[in-house]
Motif scaffolding. Sequence first.
Motif, PDB file in Angstrom:
ATOM      1  N   THR A   1      20.682  80.823  94.592  1.00  0.00           N
ATOM      2  CA  THR A   1      21.561  79.648  94.620  1.00  0.00           C
ATOM      3  C   THR A   1      22.901  79.974  93.991  1.00  0.00           C
ATOM      4  O   THR A   1      23.957  79.694  94.552  1.00  0.00           O
ATOM      5  CB  THR A   1      20.931  78.483  93.824  1.00  0.00           C
ATOM      6  OG1 THR A   1      19.545  78.479  94.070  1.00  0.00           O
ATOM      7  CG2 THR A   1      21.534  77.169  94.218  1.00  0.00           C
ATOM      8  N   VAL A   2      22.844  80.594  92.802  1.00  0.00           N
ATOM      9  CA  VAL A   2      24.095  80.905  92.127  1.00  0.00           C
ATOM     10  C   VAL A   2      24.878  81.954  92.923  1.00  0.00           C
ATOM     11  O   VAL A   2      26.102  81.915  92.990  1.00  0.00           O
ATOM     12  CB  VAL A   2      23.811  81.386  90.687  1.00  0.00           C
ATOM     13  CG1 VAL A   2      25.100  81.712  89.966  1.00  0.00           C
ATOM     14  CG2 VAL A   2      23.057  80.304  89.937  1.00  0.00           C
ATOM     15  N   GLN A   3      24.146  82.861  93.559  1.00  0.00           N
ATOM     16  CA  GLN A   3      24.822  83.900  94.335  1.00  0.00           C
ATOM     17  C   GLN A   3      25.564  83.336  95.543  1.00  0.00           C
ATOM     18  O   GLN A   3      26.559  83.908  95.973  1.00  0.00           O
ATOM     19  CB  GLN A   3      23.821  84.970  94.797  1.00  0.00           C
ATOM     20  CG  GLN A   3      23.547  86.038  93.764  1.00  0.00           C
ATOM     21  CD  GLN A   3      24.779  86.828  93.384  1.00  0.00           C
ATOM     22  OE1 GLN A   3      25.595  87.171  94.223  1.00  0.00           O
ATOM     23  NE2 GLN A   3      24.955  87.092  92.112  1.00  0.00           N
TER      24      GLN A   3
ATOM     25  N   ALA B   1      27.312  80.703  95.536  1.00  0.00           N
ATOM     26  CA  ALA B   1      28.622  80.357  94.987  1.00  0.00           C
ATOM     27  C   ALA B   1      29.465  81.617  94.778  1.00  0.00           C
ATOM     28  O   ALA B   1      30.648  81.645  95.112  1.00  0.00           O
ATOM     29  CB  ALA B   1      28.466  79.606  93.674  1.00  0.00           C
ATOM     30  N   HIS B   2      28.826  82.680  94.268  1.00  0.00           N
ATOM     31  CA  HIS B   2      29.558  83.926  94.072  1.00  0.00           C
ATOM     32  C   HIS B   2      30.054  84.481  95.400  1.00  0.00           C
ATOM     33  O   HIS B   2      31.179  84.959  95.504  1.00  0.00           O
ATOM     34  CB  HIS B   2      28.656  84.974  93.415  1.00  0.00           C
ATOM     35  CG  HIS B   2      28.579  84.831  91.932  1.00  0.00           C
ATOM     36  ND1 HIS B   2      29.297  85.621  91.083  1.00  0.00           N
ATOM     37  CD2 HIS B   2      27.888  83.986  91.166  1.00  0.00           C
ATOM     38  CE1 HIS B   2      29.046  85.252  89.839  1.00  0.00           C
ATOM     39  NE2 HIS B   2      28.193  84.261  89.866  1.00  0.00           N
TER      40      HIS B   2
ATOM     41  N   ILE C   1      32.016  75.419  94.836  1.00  0.00           N
ATOM     42  CA  ILE C   1      31.463  76.397  93.903  1.00  0.00           C
ATOM     43  C   ILE C   1      30.827  75.708  92.695  1.00  0.00           C
ATOM     44  O   ILE C   1      29.719  76.050  92.276  1.00  0.00           O
ATOM     45  CB  ILE C   1      32.570  77.375  93.468  1.00  0.00           C
ATOM     46  CG1 ILE C   1      32.930  78.265  94.652  1.00  0.00           C
ATOM     47  CG2 ILE C   1      32.148  78.205  92.282  1.00  0.00           C
ATOM     48  CD1 ILE C   1      34.127  79.131  94.424  1.00  0.00           C
ATOM     49  N   VAL C   2      31.518  74.696  92.156  1.00  0.00           N
ATOM     50  CA  VAL C   2      30.992  74.011  90.972  1.00  0.00           C
ATOM     51  C   VAL C   2      29.687  73.293  91.308  1.00  0.00           C
ATOM     52  O   VAL C   2      28.705  73.375  90.561  1.00  0.00           O
ATOM     53  CB  VAL C   2      32.044  73.035  90.405  1.00  0.00           C
ATOM     54  CG1 VAL C   2      31.424  72.125  89.361  1.00  0.00           C
ATOM     55  CG2 VAL C   2      33.200  73.815  89.793  1.00  0.00           C
TER      56      VAL C   2
ATOM     57  N   ASN D   1      26.856  75.695  91.601  1.00  0.00           N
ATOM     58  CA  ASN D   1      26.463  76.180  90.279  1.00  0.00           C
ATOM     59  C   ASN D   1      25.649  75.155  89.508  1.00  0.00           C
ATOM     60  O   ASN D   1      24.687  75.498  88.820  1.00  0.00           O
ATOM     61  CB  ASN D   1      27.698  76.557  89.466  1.00  0.00           C
ATOM     62  CG  ASN D   1      28.052  78.015  89.638  1.00  0.00           C
ATOM     63  OD1 ASN D   1      27.189  78.871  89.516  1.00  0.00           O
ATOM     64  ND2 ASN D   1      29.300  78.287  89.947  1.00  0.00           N
TER      65      ASN D   1
ATOM     66  N   GLY E   1      22.256  75.075  90.860  1.00  0.00           N
ATOM     67  CA  GLY E   1      21.588  76.302  90.429  1.00  0.00           C
ATOM     68  C   GLY E   1      21.115  76.217  88.984  1.00  0.00           C
ATOM     69  O   GLY E   1      19.999  76.620  88.670  1.00  0.00           O
ATOM     70  N   ASP E   2      21.954  75.653  88.116  1.00  0.00           N
ATOM     71  CA  ASP E   2      21.588  75.495  86.701  1.00  0.00           C
ATOM     72  C   ASP E   2      20.369  74.611  86.547  1.00  0.00           C
ATOM     73  O   ASP E   2      19.473  74.884  85.752  1.00  0.00           O
ATOM     74  CB  ASP E   2      22.753  74.851  85.944  1.00  0.00           C
ATOM     75  CG  ASP E   2      23.595  75.904  85.253  1.00  0.00           C
ATOM     76  OD1 ASP E   2      23.411  77.083  85.596  1.00  0.00           O
ATOM     77  OD2 ASP E   2      24.407  75.539  84.394  1.00  0.00           O
TER      78      ASP E   2
ATOM     79  N   ILE F   1      31.650  78.376  81.806  1.00  0.00           N
ATOM     80  CA  ILE F   1      30.985  78.474  83.123  1.00  0.00           C
ATOM     81  C   ILE F   1      32.043  78.432  84.227  1.00  0.00           C
ATOM     82  O   ILE F   1      31.999  79.189  85.186  1.00  0.00           O
ATOM     83  CB  ILE F   1      29.971  77.336  83.310  1.00  0.00           C
ATOM     84  CG1 ILE F   1      28.821  77.513  82.321  1.00  0.00           C
ATOM     85  CG2 ILE F   1      29.432  77.330  84.737  1.00  0.00           C
ATOM     86  CD1 ILE F   1      27.810  76.412  82.345  1.00  0.00           C
TER      87      ILE F   1
ATOM     88  N   SER G   1      32.895  81.130  87.213  1.00  0.00           N
ATOM     89  CA  SER G   1      32.583  80.894  88.620  1.00  0.00           C
ATOM     90  C   SER G   1      33.794  80.559  89.476  1.00  0.00           C
ATOM     91  O   SER G   1      33.736  80.734  90.676  1.00  0.00           O
ATOM     92  CB  SER G   1      31.530  79.794  88.733  1.00  0.00           C
ATOM     93  OG  SER G   1      31.912  78.678  87.972  1.00  0.00           O
TER      94      SER G   1
END
Lengths: 300, 325
Positions: A223-225, A227-228, A280-281, A284, A287-288, B136, B140
Amino acid sequence: MTDAPFILDRGESLWRQRVSQFFAKPSAYISFGLLVLLLLIAVFAPWIAPQNPYDLAQLDIMDGRLPPGSKSMDGKTFWLGTDEQGRDMLSAILYGLRISLFVGVVSTFFACIIGASIGVFAAYKGGKVESFVMRLVDLQLSFPAILIALVLLAAFGRGIDKVIIALIIVQWAYYARTVRGNALVERNRDYMEAARSLALPRSRILFSHLLPNCLPPLIVVATVQVAHAIALEATLSFLGVGVPVTEPSLGMLIKNGYDYLMSGKYWISTWPGLALVLAIVVINLVGDRLRDVLNPRLAK
Amino acid sequence: MLAYLIRRVGQALLVIAAMATIVFLSIYAVGNPVDILANPNADAKEMAEISARLGLDKPLWEQFGLFVWNALHGDLGRSFVFNEPALKLIIQRMPATLELAFVALIMSIVIGIPLGVWAGLKPDAWSSRTIMSGSILGFSLPNFWIGLMLILLFAVQLKWLPSGGRGPTTNLFGIPVSFLSWEGLRYLLLPAFTLALYKAALVIRLSRSGTREAVLQDYVRFARAKGLSPTRIVLVHVLKNIMIPVVTILGLELGSMIAFAVVTETVFAYPGMGKLLIDSIGRLDRPVIVAYLMMVVVIFVVINLIVDLLYAALDPRVRLQESEG
């Protein structure tokens, strides 16, 4: 909440338990809701957008570089202004979001599958195979992702497919490492011994016993990836080595507005940028939340 | 120790050789720079001439052999566009990039450590939560967009700082640097801050967790029992102990900062090696692309090598483990 029992209640599946844990925090509704909204916008962009920004017949050069809220020659309102070719920025952003999310999700999906398979295989095999794979992973992770992606795209040239391939190559190592770390713990568990003593075929042990138990941390990383990957794609497109001009992602839109920034025409870069940041936020945040639910040990 | 040193240096050379092969093959196998360099009306004969002059008519393996041979003699080829040695072009622009990276490094420490220590001392305060959420975001958010917004705010709207380029330089031991004059520094502030943000987020995380661990240690309790003021405990005792991991990680991250400067330099039109790389990719100026990448690979390998050797020198367990495995 973090001490939620791991013993299954009768009639309540693990899956449902996790879902209700996920939504235990009210803010989770907001971030999850926004994510769903963004995905819907991306999927249905062609039907929502006021105009098709890439159909040149719908563009009028006379409408170029209008500030937000201006009227077009034929009386439509450009809520977010227009770019140098008279393209409605709102429509361009909706289409751009579609491309950015597509690239992020697809590349992460394939990188995850490839990386996880390699990682789980390495952990199961052990010995020379494992140390070779892990050396490779370490070597790749010691160089910044942006640099590897730049080299690859300098070699491949522009294109959505090429960006996706480059992002897969850049990302697989994260999954291989995550899965391998987890599989090392899992492979000594009793259920693995049971599977081995039943003389199940190796592929079945790997993919239906070991891999599913390595999934929770993988989902969090993936999930976080996403966004990356979206941020990386935007950066590459901004540098001019990412998506082609004909299929602009949000990063490409920001690049197009860059030249007009100095003359105070802020809207061409700012709005696509805000859309990018929002995406992106939100990813994230989700994902958190997933990390808290799926991996209580790591919770802050 | 000597055996470990030889092994480790051998590995480093192997990595450089492997990367040289990958970089060369991937950059030289595709695209035809002649199409870009030749005048659009050039006929086939002129194209062939250019191709022969640049050595592009030879088979790939021969070009590779020549590249390796020349590279071993410190020659990474001549730029197709500038007709100057590629390595020279890069070294000319290196001080600008290194200066940017160092100023950014210092900024990330100056911003990151106080915020991180604060968040570590008061983990539940709302100010600490804000700092952590901010870090954070620093991780990001796409860095180039932050740079653009800083330009919009400080250069276009407020007109306080220049929007890009490099300021006047003064010579320091023969190297042109711009941080010695205020005018030069003004050009550095925005790009360095943009580049520093990501690392500052990292420093905040490191110093926060370091502080949280340190305040529970016996030496802090003892210092408190001795009646030292809280300020002194934090500034002298805690800070000293969290600096070790922070400095180690930042040393390792210097390489990635140089690599990431590619993005910052493009946003701020800053004449460093990263900008040169992006321009060269656009112009298919292969020797410069390869020379830049080889330079960065060498920087990375050398930084990693130094860190590993230092660890091995300080901690005998590392060399024992290596010689067993």
